[in-house]
Design a protein around this motif. Structure first.
Motif, mmCIF file in Angstrom:
data_model
loop_
_atom_site.group_PDB
_atom_site.id
_atom_site.type_symbol
_atom_site.label_atom_id
_atom_site.label_comp_id
_atom_site.label_asym_id
_atom_site.label_seq_id
_atom_site.Cartn_x
_atom_site.Cartn_y
_atom_site.Cartn_z
ATOM 1 N N UNK A 193 0.859 -1.179 0.000
ATOM 2 C CA UNK A 193 0.000 0.000 0.000
ATOM 3 C C UNK A 193 0.896 1.229 0.000
ATOM 4 N N UNK A 194 0.596 2.188 -0.868
ATOM 5 C CA UNK A 194 1.344 3.445 -0.881
ATOM 6 C C UNK A 194 0.415 4.534 -0.364
ATOM 7 N N UNK A 195 0.893 5.267 0.631
ATOM 8 C CA UNK A 195 0.071 6.293 1.274
ATOM 9 C C UNK A 195 0.762 7.649 1.196
ATOM 10 N N UNK A 196 0.036 8.671 1.628
ATOM 11 C CA UNK A 196 0.635 10.004 1.670
ATOM 12 C C UNK A 196 1.875 10.015 2.558
ATOM 13 N N UNK A 197 1.845 9.226 3.631
ATOM 14 C CA UNK A 197 3.007 9.163 4.531
ATOM 15 C C UNK A 197 4.229 8.608 3.814
ATOM 16 N N UNK A 198 4.005 7.697 2.839
ATOM 17 C CA UNK A 198 5.128 7.143 2.079
ATOM 18 C C UNK A 198 5.697 8.159 1.084
ATOM 19 N N UNK A 199 4.880 9.131 0.692
ATOM 20 C CA UNK A 199 5.311 10.122 -0.290
ATOM 21 C C UNK A 199 5.989 11.333 0.347
ATOM 22 N N UNK A 200 5.632 11.634 1.577
ATOM 23 C CA UNK A 200 6.127 12.852 2.214
ATOM 24 C C UNK A 200 7.646 12.937 2.362
ATOM 25 N N UNK A 201 8.377 11.811 2.586
ATOM 26 C CA UNK A 201 9.840 11.936 2.681
ATOM 27 C C UNK A 201 10.483 12.587 1.458
ATOM 28 N N UNK A 202 9.840 12.496 0.301
ATOM 29 C CA UNK A 202 10.377 13.144 -0.906
ATOM 30 C C UNK A 202 10.520 14.639 -0.684
ATOM 31 N N UNK A 203 9.533 15.232 0.006
ATOM 32 C CA UNK A 203 9.592 16.657 0.303
ATOM 33 C C UNK A 203 10.443 16.934 1.542
ATOM 34 N N UNK A 204 10.282 16.072 2.565
ATOM 35 C CA UNK A 204 10.992 16.294 3.823
ATOM 36 C C UNK A 204 12.501 16.283 3.640
ATOM 37 N N UNK A 205 12.989 15.371 2.790
ATOM 38 C CA UNK A 205 14.438 15.233 2.606
ATOM 39 C C UNK A 205 14.913 15.785 1.270
ATOM 40 N N UNK A 206 14.106 16.664 0.697
ATOM 41 C CA UNK A 206 14.457 17.205 -0.628
ATOM 42 C C UNK A 206 15.760 17.998 -0.583
ATOM 43 N N UNK A 207 16.028 18.674 0.532
ATOM 44 C CA UNK A 207 17.256 19.457 0.663
ATOM 45 C C UNK A 207 18.098 18.902 1.811
ATOM 46 N N UNK A 208 18.176 17.569 1.895
ATOM 47 C CA UNK A 208 18.859 16.961 3.040
ATOM 48 C C UNK A 208 20.358 17.218 3.062
ATOM 49 N N UNK A 209 20.969 17.537 1.895
ATOM 50 C CA UNK A 209 22.406 17.823 1.895
ATOM 51 C C UNK A 209 22.710 19.089 2.685
ATOM 52 N N UNK A 210 21.685 19.943 2.863
ATOM 53 C CA UNK A 210 21.887 21.178 3.620
ATOM 54 C C UNK A 210 21.224 21.093 4.998
ATOM 55 N N UNK A 211 20.833 19.914 5.383
ATOM 56 C CA UNK A 211 20.132 19.727 6.654
ATOM 57 C C UNK A 211 21.070 20.067 7.812
ATOM 58 N N UNK A 212 20.653 20.990 8.700
ATOM 59 C CA UNK A 212 21.516 21.353 9.831
ATOM 60 C C UNK A 212 21.630 20.240 10.874
ATOM 61 N N UNK A 213 20.794 19.217 10.789
ATOM 62 C CA UNK A 213 20.839 18.125 11.764
ATOM 63 C C UNK A 213 21.346 16.868 11.055
ATOM 64 N N UNK A 214 22.661 16.618 11.027
ATOM 65 C CA UNK A 214 23.212 15.473 10.290
ATOM 66 C C UNK A 214 22.802 14.131 10.884
ATOM 67 N N UNK A 215 22.389 14.126 12.159
ATOM 68 C CA UNK A 215 22.006 12.865 12.785
ATOM 69 C C UNK A 215 20.602 12.420 12.379
ATOM 70 N N UNK A 216 19.779 13.368 11.914
ATOM 71 C CA UNK A 216 18.406 13.024 11.582
ATOM 72 C C UNK A 216 18.354 12.017 10.442
#
Length: 232
Positions: free
Chosen positions: A52-75
């Motif tokens: 099953x694919x849900x909205x929760x499965x799609x949201x990481x695309x937006x959440x981690x879209x700029x992860x290379x600049x994420x100030x929290x490297x542990x996240x």
């Protein structure tokens, strides 16, 4: 279906929007938006449910879209599954698998327990081969409470009053108002009353039970000293 528990087959939605494993990210989003759903079953080439694919499965695309600049490297290190989904572009990579599914013939009680245990809002309904047959949602499970008071009263009279208490002291009254069942009358064995209440509560659509059943009237012993004289 009077006299038998309602099954998933009685309330499920048979027209189901689903996607195949190769469906791409934007197609999934468009499908959810078009049909106003928050999750979609994912099927293989034989229409078997594989996830099953849900909205929760799609949201990481937006959440981690700029992860290379994420100030929290542990996240990022703490959530590798979400990172994998952030990079995924097809339903098969995005979906949650295996899917939690139910069969067509299971009772609504079992379906509700499965839904609560899995913490999901809907369940794909499959046959013995895993082929998608429908979908059942929380609102579907609540449809039994739309049964008329007359239908509920008929079930109570037939399944409980008639069979369990075939020889009451006086006729058993069954009144149903807004799904609340009230039982009145007299029975020979009051030890059965807890069982009666449980059985009535199990009738589909019953909201609550007020059991006002009483035991038989006892005649007073007017002469307790008279040999052989007992109360009745």
């Amino acid at each position: 279906m009077p006299g038998t528990p309602y099954a998933v087959n009685d309330v499920m939605t048979r027209t189901v929007v689903a996607v195949h494993g190769g469906a791409e990210f934007k197609d999934i989003v468009r499908t959810m938006r078009r049909w106003r759903v928050s999750a979609l079953p994912v099927l293989d080439s034989d229409n078997r449910v594989i996830g099953v694919v849900s909205e929760a499965d799609l949201l990481p695309k937006e959440e981690y879209r700029v992860r290379d600049q994420d100030p929290d490297p542990w996240r990022a290190a703490r959530r590798p599954p979400d990172l994998a989904k952030a990079d995924a572009v097809t339903a098969q990579k995005l979906m949650t698998s295996p899917a939690v599914t139910v069969g067509e013939d299971i009772t609504l009680v079992r379906a509700a327990r499965t839904m609560a245990h899995a913490k999901v809002k809907r369940l794909p309904v499959v046959d013995g081969e895993g082929v998608l047959k429908g979908i059942v949602s929380r609102s579907d499970l609540l449809r039994v409470f739309l049964r008329s008071d007359e239908d509920i009263a008929d079930d109570v009279r037939r399944e409980i009053a008639t069979h369990l208490m075939a020889v009451p002291v006086q006729p058993i009254g069954v009144e149903v108002r807004d799904g609340v069942v009230t039982l009145t009358g007299r029975v020979r064995d009051t030890t059965l009353l807890p069982l009666v209440t449980r059985l009535v509560r199990a009738v589909e659509g019953v909201v609550d039970v007020h059991c006002a059943l009483e035991g038989p009237l006892r005649r007073p012993n007017l002469d307790p000293d008279l040999p052989g004289s007992v109360g009745m």
